[in-house]
Design a protein around this motif. Structure first.
Motif, PDB file in Angstrom:
ATOM      1  N   ARG A 102       0.836  -1.196   0.000  1.00  0.00           N
ATOM      2  CA  ARG A 102       0.000   0.000   0.000  1.00  0.00           C
ATOM      3  C   ARG A 102       0.871   1.245   0.000  1.00  0.00           C
ATOM      4  N   GLU A 103       0.342   2.353   0.502  1.00  0.00           N
ATOM      5  CA  GLU A 103       1.027   3.638   0.418  1.00  0.00           C
ATOM      6  C   GLU A 103       2.384   3.598   1.123  1.00  0.00           C
ATOM      7  N   ASN A 104       3.327   4.375   0.556  1.00  0.00           N
ATOM      8  CA  ASN A 104       4.659   4.540   1.144  1.00  0.00           C
ATOM      9  C   ASN A 104       5.412   3.221   1.330  1.00  0.00           C
ATOM     10  N   GLY A 105       5.110   2.233   0.482  1.00  0.00           N
ATOM     11  CA  GLY A 105       5.834   0.971   0.530  1.00  0.00           C
ATOM     12  C   GLY A 105       5.416   0.037   1.641  1.00  0.00           C
ATOM     13  N   ARG A 106       4.352   0.368   2.367  1.00  0.00           N
ATOM     14  CA  ARG A 106       3.922  -0.474   3.487  1.00  0.00           C
ATOM     15  C   ARG A 106       3.287  -1.759   2.980  1.00  0.00           C
TER      16      ARG A 106
END
Length: 440
Positions: A102-106
């Protein structure tokens, strides 16, 4: 003391690192090595269940030394290189946990359930024959011969050939966090760096933030000590009765906790509530709003900020009479209000402590462990992984990635060590000499 059955590896602590290490040990040895997980609590994985607010942020594809802290952040590099985020994803996929980025590589489990991650880990351990022994803390590690004796508070003693300490940190005591694991190793000569909370809520002067408790907004946050910026982040901020929380604040909270333990200088939180709006655009917006007919001060920021937040910013800037007409504002007033929005300064008083923290900063001195194997440089055959070491990562999956990577490094080293320790069978006399007894 009653002695239990021997095991190749005793893993102290049934958290993320301990459970993963047991799984890796079975896989890397082809099922030839036995492991036992010794957990002081009534069940394993309690803290894992709470990660990511129950969604379990498993990893982050950006995991690298730059996202870790401690006396030597470079210590993480060999383990992360050997077991990077893509390997973590492959491992969890192989045990039944589908993953999504998901967002920011999470990286999260597709089902967004920490319970499913724990279940799949435990199912894997059960299939490998790993024993979980809960309800009694290990109180001492005693080197003996080619192995160790693990003494437990229930009076039992476990004999093992290798020991892996995965007791976690002191954060989140309600979920089993404690400082007990450090003592096991300091008793054997290891040293511990100072402990303080990280990824934790921040306490501030509550005079104005209390009025907006429960309000969430995207903002830029920075912490300044005596006017010098220590750290900054942009993201969601949550106002609470005691101060500030939310992802952006939690990300920066390590520097607040470090200040709290040292108490040097004055610390201030500075909020820009409209980080995407430059000063000129904000000034023009305020002029238009002030000129709108029939508007009061209480209405001035409605539509620009959440209403309760906007009114609180005005009060913090010194405008108490919110029933006054906004048309009475002059240019100096508008500059003052703009400064209150873009540079709201709030005195910091500390953090919510270990009780509110997700991670412990500080721990066992990493200089006393081999970064490639996690083996103690002081006690051969003794290993440590996860949060018990002086390693803490940023918010966003970095701490769990460290748990998996350090556990993998330790498990691989244990398997190699056990293989090297197996004595080779002696050559038979017939192999070394002929049947007539003469040397060939």
């Amino acid at each position: 003391m009653a002695q239990c059955l021997a095991a190749d590896c005793g893993i102290i602590g049934g958290g993320a690192a301990g459970l993963a290490a047991a799984a890796f040990l079975g896989r890397l040895s082809g099922g030839r090595r036995s492991a036992v997980v010794l957990e002081k609590g009534a069940r394993v994985g309690r803290k894992l269940l709470a990660t990511g607010n129950g969604t379990c942020n498993l990893s982050n594809r950006h995991a690298a030394a730059a996202h870790y802290h401690g006396d030597d952040p470079r210590f993480v590099s060999p383990a992360l290189a050997a077991f990077p985020p893509e390997e973590a994803v492959a491992f969890f996929t192989s045990i039944g946990v589908e993953c999504i980025q998901r967002e920011n590589g999470r990286i999260y489990p597709l089902c967004a359930q920490a319970g499913a991650v724990l279940d799949c880990l435990r199912l894997t351990l059960a299939a490998q024959g790993v024993r979980e022994e809960c309800g009694a803390a290990v109180t001492a590690i005693r080197p003996e011969g080619a192995g160790f004796l693990l003494e437990r508070e229930d009076g039992s003693v476990r004999r093992v050939r290798r020991v892996l300490v995965c007791t976690g940190g002191a954060a989140s005591p309600s979920l089993g966090g404690s400082a007990g694991g450090y003592g096991l190793l300091t008793a054997l000569g290891h040293t511990r760096t100072p402990l303080f909370p990280s990824i934790v809520q921040v306490k501030t002067d509550p005079s104005f933030v209390r009025a907006v408790k429960g309000v969430r907004t995207d903002a830029e946050v920075r912490f300044e000590r005596d006017g010098r910026v220590l750290a900054r982040e942009t993201g969601e901020v949550l106002f609470t009765e005691y101060g500030l929380s939310g992802p952006a604040v939690m990300q920066l909270s390590r520097c607040v906790a470090d200040w709290e333990r040292r108490r040097q200088g004055r610390l201030t939180a500075v909020l820009n509530l409209l980080p995407g709006m430059d000063g000129g655009t904000l000034a023009a917006s305020l002029r238009r709003r002030a000129a709108l007919p029939g508007r009061t001060m209480g209405d001035l920021l409605t539509g620009l900020l959440q209403k309760r937040l906007g009114q609180t910013v005005l009060r913090a800037a010194g405008y108490i009479d919110l029933g006054a007409p906004s048309s009475s504002l002059g240019e100096e007033d508008l500059r003052r209000i703009a400064a209150g929005i873009a540079c709201w300064r709030i005195e910091v008083r500390g953090t919510q402590g270990m009780g509110g923290a997700q991670v412990t900063a500080g721990g066992l001195c990493v200089g006393e462990f081999d970064p490639r194997t996690m083996e103690s440089r002081l006690v051969p055959g003794l290993y440590a992984a996860g949060e018990v070491l002086d390693v803490d990562g940023d918010c966003g999956g970095y701490n769990l990635q460290w748990a998996w990577a350090s556990a993998h490094a330790a498990a691989a080293a244990v398997v190699r060590s056990l293989a090297e320790a197996v004595p080779r069978p002696p050559h038979s006399r017939a192999g070394a000499e002929g049947k007539d007894g003469k040397r060939r």
